[in-house]
Motif scaffolding. Structure first.
Motif, PDB file in Angstrom:
ATOM      1  N   ASP A 187       0.415  21.994 -12.410  1.00  0.00           N
ATOM      2  CA  ASP A 187      -0.938  21.482 -12.601  1.00  0.00           C
ATOM      3  C   ASP A 187      -0.947  20.117 -13.276  1.00  0.00           C
ATOM      4  OD1 ASP A 187      -2.021  23.753 -11.486  1.00  0.00           O
ATOM      5  OD2 ASP A 187      -2.126  24.813 -13.412  1.00  0.00           O
ATOM      6  N   ASP A 188       0.227  19.667 -13.725  1.00  0.00           N
ATOM      7  CA  ASP A 188       0.308  18.391 -14.431  1.00  0.00           C
ATOM      8  C   ASP A 188       0.058  17.255 -13.443  1.00  0.00           C
ATOM      9  OD1 ASP A 188       1.459  15.958 -15.682  1.00  0.00           O
ATOM     10  OD2 ASP A 188       2.022  17.384 -17.251  1.00  0.00           O
ATOM     11  N   GLU A 189      -0.764  16.283 -13.846  1.00  0.00           N
ATOM     12  CA  GLU A 189      -1.112  15.194 -12.937  1.00  0.00           C
ATOM     13  C   GLU A 189       0.092  14.324 -12.602  1.00  0.00           C
ATOM     14  OE1 GLU A 189      -2.703  12.065 -16.362  1.00  0.00           O
ATOM     15  OE2 GLU A 189      -4.071  12.879 -14.881  1.00  0.00           O
ATOM     16  N   GLU A 190       1.155  14.398 -13.426  1.00  0.00           N
ATOM     17  CA  GLU A 190       2.361  13.628 -13.149  1.00  0.00           C
ATOM     18  C   GLU A 190       3.323  14.360 -12.228  1.00  0.00           C
ATOM     19  OE1 GLU A 190       2.983  10.547 -14.081  1.00  0.00           O
ATOM     20  OE2 GLU A 190       1.041  10.414 -15.063  1.00  0.00           O
ATOM     21  N   PHE A 191       3.042  15.614 -11.936  1.00  0.00           N
ATOM     22  CA  PHE A 191       4.015  16.424 -11.199  1.00  0.00           C
ATOM     23  C   PHE A 191       4.226  15.899  -9.788  1.00  0.00           C
ATOM     24  CE2 PHE A 191       5.038  19.944  -8.333  1.00  0.00           C
ATOM     25  CZ  PHE A 191       6.229  20.357  -8.897  1.00  0.00           C
ATOM     26  N   ILE A 192       3.140  15.620  -9.069  1.00  0.00           N
ATOM     27  CA  ILE A 192       3.268  15.207  -7.671  1.00  0.00           C
ATOM     28  C   ILE A 192       4.038  13.887  -7.543  1.00  0.00           C
ATOM     29  CG2 ILE A 192       1.977  14.478  -5.636  1.00  0.00           C
ATOM     30  CD1 ILE A 192      -0.091  16.594  -6.313  1.00  0.00           C
ATOM     31  N   PRO A 193       3.712  12.837  -8.330  1.00  0.00           N
ATOM     32  CA  PRO A 193       4.504  11.612  -8.209  1.00  0.00           C
ATOM     33  C   PRO A 193       5.987  11.839  -8.508  1.00  0.00           C
ATOM     34  CG  PRO A 193       2.462  11.161  -9.354  1.00  0.00           C
ATOM     35  CD  PRO A 193       2.551  12.641  -9.211  1.00  0.00           C
ATOM     36  N   ALA A 194       6.304  12.582  -9.570  1.00  0.00           N
ATOM     37  CA  ALA A 194       7.703  12.826  -9.903  1.00  0.00           C
ATOM     38  C   ALA A 194       8.391  13.591  -8.787  1.00  0.00           C
ATOM     39  CB  ALA A 194       7.789  13.587 -11.225  1.00  0.00           C
ATOM     40  N   ALA A 195       7.720  14.587  -8.253  1.00  0.00           N
ATOM     41  CA  ALA A 195       8.293  15.357  -7.150  1.00  0.00           C
ATOM     42  C   ALA A 195       8.481  14.476  -5.923  1.00  0.00           C
ATOM     43  CB  ALA A 195       7.388  16.545  -6.826  1.00  0.00           C
ATOM     44  N   ASN A 196       7.553  13.551  -5.695  1.00  0.00           N
ATOM     45  CA  ASN A 196       7.673  12.667  -4.541  1.00  0.00           C
ATOM     46  C   ASN A 196       8.920  11.797  -4.613  1.00  0.00           C
ATOM     47  OD1 ASN A 196       5.371  13.677  -3.416  1.00  0.00           O
ATOM     48  ND2 ASN A 196       4.094  11.890  -3.819  1.00  0.00           N
ATOM     49  N   ALA A 236       0.811  -1.217   0.000  1.00  0.00           N
ATOM     50  CA  ALA A 236       0.000   0.000   0.000  1.00  0.00           C
ATOM     51  C   ALA A 236       0.843   1.264   0.000  1.00  0.00           C
ATOM     52  CB  ALA A 236      -0.928   0.001   1.221  1.00  0.00           C
ATOM     53  N   VAL A 237       1.768   1.375   0.929  1.00  0.00           N
ATOM     54  CA  VAL A 237       2.542   2.614   1.100  1.00  0.00           C
ATOM     55  C   VAL A 237       3.586   2.783   0.002  1.00  0.00           C
ATOM     56  CG1 VAL A 237       3.966   3.924   2.733  1.00  0.00           C
ATOM     57  CG2 VAL A 237       2.139   2.451   3.584  1.00  0.00           C
ATOM     58  N   HIS A 238       4.091   1.669  -0.510  1.00  0.00           N
ATOM     59  CA  HIS A 238       5.094   1.711  -1.593  1.00  0.00           C
ATOM     60  C   HIS A 238       4.646   0.776  -2.711  1.00  0.00           C
ATOM     61  CE1 HIS A 238       8.865   2.506  -3.485  1.00  0.00           C
ATOM     62  NE2 HIS A 238       9.451   1.382  -3.172  1.00  0.00           N
ATOM     63  N   HIS A 239       3.362   0.861  -3.037  1.00  0.00           N
ATOM     64  CA  HIS A 239       2.721  -0.040  -3.993  1.00  0.00           C
ATOM     65  C   HIS A 239       3.374   0.056  -5.375  1.00  0.00           C
ATOM     66  CE1 HIS A 239      -0.533  -2.295  -5.843  1.00  0.00           C
ATOM     67  NE2 HIS A 239      -0.700  -1.333  -6.726  1.00  0.00           N
ATOM     68  N   GLN A 240       3.916  -1.084  -5.846  1.00  0.00           N
ATOM     69  CA  GLN A 240       4.535  -1.162  -7.170  1.00  0.00           C
ATOM     70  C   GLN A 240       5.568  -0.056  -7.395  1.00  0.00           C
ATOM     71  OE1 GLN A 240       1.394  -1.425 -10.110  1.00  0.00           O
ATOM     72  NE2 GLN A 240       0.774  -3.451  -9.426  1.00  0.00           N
ATOM     73  N   GLY A 241       6.267   0.293  -6.318  1.00  0.00           N
ATOM     74  CA  GLY A 241       7.332   1.285  -6.433  1.00  0.00           C
ATOM     75  C   GLY A 241       6.886   2.727  -6.344  1.00  0.00           C
ATOM     76  N   ASP A 242       5.603   2.967  -6.158  1.00  0.00           N
ATOM     77  CA  ASP A 242       5.116   4.351  -6.091  1.00  0.00           C
ATOM     78  C   ASP A 242       5.499   5.004  -4.763  1.00  0.00           C
ATOM     79  OD1 ASP A 242       3.986   4.278  -8.598  1.00  0.00           O
ATOM     80  OD2 ASP A 242       2.014   3.658  -7.876  1.00  0.00           O
ATOM     81  N   VAL A 243       5.603   6.327  -4.806  1.00  0.00           N
ATOM     82  CA  VAL A 243       5.898   7.112  -3.606  1.00  0.00           C
ATOM     83  C   VAL A 243       4.758   8.108  -3.400  1.00  0.00           C
ATOM     84  CG1 VAL A 243       7.475   8.765  -2.520  1.00  0.00           C
ATOM     85  CG2 VAL A 243       8.389   6.851  -3.855  1.00  0.00           C
ATOM     86  N   TYR A 244       4.007   7.922  -2.306  1.00  0.00           N
ATOM     87  CA  TYR A 244       2.878   8.788  -1.984  1.00  0.00           C
ATOM     88  C   TYR A 244       3.299   9.771  -0.891  1.00  0.00           C
ATOM     89  CZ  TYR A 244       0.552   4.819  -4.223  1.00  0.00           C
ATOM     90  OH  TYR A 244       0.188   3.817  -5.088  1.00  0.00           O
ATOM     91  N   ASP A 245       2.398  10.692  -0.548  1.00  0.00           N
ATOM     92  CA  ASP A 245       2.720  11.599   0.556  1.00  0.00           C
ATOM     93  C   ASP A 245       2.873  10.823   1.863  1.00  0.00           C
ATOM     94  OD1 ASP A 245       0.032  10.973   0.834  1.00  0.00           O
ATOM     95  OD2 ASP A 245      -0.692  13.047   0.677  1.00  0.00           O
TER      96      ASP A 245
END
Length: 706
Positions: A105-114, A48-57
């Motif tokens: 405003d790009d929907e990809e910005f937050i994940p890339a920044a994370n 959940a927190v690092h699902h498939q390599g993703d980085v959430y807040d």
């Protein structure tokens, strides 16, 4: 411990499955004294927190607490937490431009920044990893080098520490991890590469431990793939022999863990099972690194694999099979001896080795021929009887398809190789309650001898119930009946065609009509049904009906108009292709449809262009219009080359303009459909089919030149 965890507003943060208010429980679980709780918590972090390599807040919010856990020697399984932090912070963007190019405003910005913030946050606390290289827990020492190499902001300092630590570390796998981390730093930092390659070269020659020398050689190759020594094959095979003779006892098993119903637990158990009883299981990863560096040096890679397949160590032979699986899927080469030696492993008493060999041979199709005798012998032994004439199993009344013995896989490999010794065993398989569906799809390469299977297939089709599983059960049987030309099953096939319920009816009808087309004139009883379905709303059904009607009667009166109605403006690409293919199969008798096909030559859809060009040639013989379209598609999409090569082989001298493209394909070493990180069960077969068609096309072109 975990100071301040309650001060975080976790409910306002998110992870893969919604609000992150369950994260504090997961973090506390990582610190639990109960190993099952720790494993469950770790599974939740990855799930959940690092699902498939993703980085959430929420992932970012976890980093300080994860670093705190790593620093606490009272926490168990800290090596797993180090690996989690390495994964979270180790995702490297190409450069800062990726962030600059994305607006806020790009929907990809937050994940890339994370990703960037995670790397920065862990780098800021990465000094905690420095002390872990000497931690009493070997699992922590095993994870620490990669974390340092990936995350610490001072690579020179880390490089010095890793090399120094190597002089005192005694755990074999930790030493290998230290060398791998040195190689990782060299790859990430070009300014340190030359010095590091020289050091790795020295270590590969000077270290006393052959495993350490092999690790250094693998990393040297990884860091400088263009400068791999020419004598790499004898060098590596010598090291493997040293490892085999110097590591004489099985690895000591790890601490017993309570099984947990988690993905993490399942992976751990599989890895433990894979390594069990092997003195040096770590050689597999070293050789994988070396093979990756060797890349297109296929002959060297084959030589290494052959040496391993001749080793007295079953583990090395097993590694060789898995490594060759990756090699043969990507690169063309002379694999006859490799396949023969893999086949020999089917007689080995080690079940894991037999399973590896069977899994490898299943995907080879015609390339599996050198192992056919070994496969037939294995199947004969599994049937509880001796081999009969030609190696076929004699009937003993015992089923060779019981349990997870892999014998059904051996039968699949034998059938896909086109060996007729598979036929009587397929008959035995058809008597079982369940039949592996791939066996039914493997019957199309067995020739006339497979006709004896028709009555058994007919009986099974008659037993198929009209429920929600109708298509899944019937389609493989219909395919097999078409392959063996089992026209005596016409009543059962017609039952499928006429009584299929609404659920997936078109799929069932299409599969049934394809079978009727294979029956040819023997399916005349079905002509009224075929004629009725020419007007179906589904192009797949209507075109399949046209094919079947043409095969049964050879009367184009109703067939051509039924197909041409799908060659009109606004028709979908898939529907147009289905009609074009059907017209191409009819051939010159469909010459009047040539004008309807021509608009497809300029379609935006590549497959419409390919199908239209091939069909136009087959109905009219107009190479001047078809060949340029086919050649353009050949360059545009490599996955179209099998279909194009088939047409070029038919065109013969008329396709002389394609000679250079065909010659170039035949000289390529990489398979035309090789993909990074993915493969299909038929990839090798399709590439070998392409090569066969290219050779046939070239031979016909050359004959026409004289």
């Amino acid at each position: 411990m975990l100071t301040g965890i309650e001060e975080v507003d976790w409910a306002s943060l998110g992870h893969a499955y919604g609000p992150a208010d369950d994260v504090p429980e997961l973090l506390r679980g990582l610190a639990s004294a109960d190993p099952a709780e720790r494993e469950t918590a770790l599974d939740g972090m990855y799930g959940a927190v690092h699902h498939q390599g993703d980085v959430y807040d929420s992932t970012l919010a976890c980093i300080p607490f994860l670093l705190e856990l790593v620093a606490d020697p009272g926490v168990q399984d800290r090596g797993c937490i180090v690996e989690l932090l390495t994964s979270i912070g180790g995702i490297e963007l190409d450069d800062d431009e990726e962030l600059d190019e994305l607006g806020s405003d790009d929907e990809e910005f937050i994940p890339a920044a994370n990703y960037a913030m995670a790397a920065a946050a862990i780098a800021a606390g990465a000094d905690v990893f420095l002390g872990l290289v000497s931690d009493p827990d070997p699992e922590v020492r095993l994870a620490a080098p990669c974390a340092l190499a990936s995350l610490h902001p001072e690579p020179v300092r880390v490089l010095s520490l890793l090399r120094e630590r190597l002089t005192v570390e005694r755990d074999t796998e930790v030493r290998l991890a230290l060398v791998a981390a040195v190689g990782r730093i060299a790859l990430r930092h070009a300014s340190l590469r030359a010095e590091t390659v020289d050091w790795l070269d020295w270590l590969a020659r000077a270290a006393q431990d052959p495993g350490l020398r092999l690790a250094a050689l693998a990393q040297r190759a990884r860091c400088a793939p263009g400068d791999i020594p020419e004598d790499v094959v004898p060098w590596v095979t010598g090291l493997l022999e040293e490892i085999r003779t110097s590591v004489s006892r099985p690895a000591v098993p790890g601490t017993e863990r309570t099984a947990t119903p988690t993905l993490i637990g399942q992976v751990r158990e599989l890895l433990e099972e894979h390594a069990a009883g092997r003195p040096a299981p770590w050689t597999e990863e070293l050789l994988r690194t070396l093979h990756t560096a060797l890349d297109d040096r296929v002959d060297d890679r084959i030589a290494l694999i052959l040496a391993q397949l001749r080793s007295p160590d079953w583990g090395q032979r097993s590694d060789a099979i898995w490594l060759c699986g990756g090699l043969i899927r990507v690169w063309r080469g002379r694999y006859e001896e490799v396949v023969r030696l893999v086949g020999a492993q089917l007689q080995d008493p080690e079940p894991r080795l037999r399973e590896a060999a069977t899994s490898f041979l299943e995907r080879l199709f015609e390339l599996g021929a050198p192992a056919a005798d070994a496969l037939a012998t294995r199947l004969a032994a599994g049937a509880g009887g001796a081999a009969g004439p030609g190696g076929a199993a004699q009937d003993t009344g015992q089923s060779p398809f019981v349990g997870r013995s892999g014998r059904d896989g051996a039968l699949l490999a034998l059938a896909r190789a086109g060996d007729t010794r598979a036929v009587p065993l397929l008959a035995r398989a058809l008597e079982e309650a369940e039949v592996r569906r791939e066996l039914l799809y493997a019957m199309d390469g067995l020739g006339p001898s497979a006709a004896m299977l028709a009555p058994l297939l007919r009986r099974r089709l008659a037993e198929v119930e009209f429920d929600e599983r109708l298509y899944d059960r019937a389609a493989p049987l219909l395919y097999a009946l078409a392959a063996v030309r089992g026209a005596q099953a016409l009543p059962e096939v017609l039952r499928m065609l006429r009584e299929a319920p609404a659920n997936r009816r078109d799929w069932v009808r299409e599969a049934t009509l394809r079978t009727l087309a294979a029956f040819g004139p023997a399916a005349r009883e079905a002509v009224p049904d075929m004629r009725r379905l020419l007007a179906a709303d589904s192009a797949a059904v209507a075109t399949a009906a046209a094919r079947a009607l043409w095969a049964a009667e050879g009367d184009r009166g109703d067939v051509l108009p039924a197909l041409e109605r799908w060659l009109r403006p606004g028709t979908s690409g898939a529907d147009w292709c289905a009609a074009a293919q059907a017209l191409g199969e009819i051939g010159p008798a469909a010459a009047s449809a040539a004008p309807a096909l021509r608009p497809g030559l300029v379609s935006r859809d590549l497959w419409v262009r390919v199908r239209s060009a091939a069909a136009l040639w087959r109905v009219s013989g107009e190479a001047s219009a078809s060949l340029p379209v086919l050649l353009a598609a050949w360059e545009e999409n490599r996955h179209a080359r099998v279909d194009i090569a088939e047409c070029l082989a038919e065109m013969g001298p008329a396709a002389s303009g394609a000679q250079l493209a065909v010659l170039t394909e035949l000289t390529r070493r990489r398979r035309h459909n090789a993909r990074e990180g993915a493969s299909g069960s038929h990839d090798i077969h399709l590439d070998e089919k392409l090569l066969t068609l290219c050779r046939a096309a070239l031979a016909r072109m050359e004959r026409g030149a004289f």
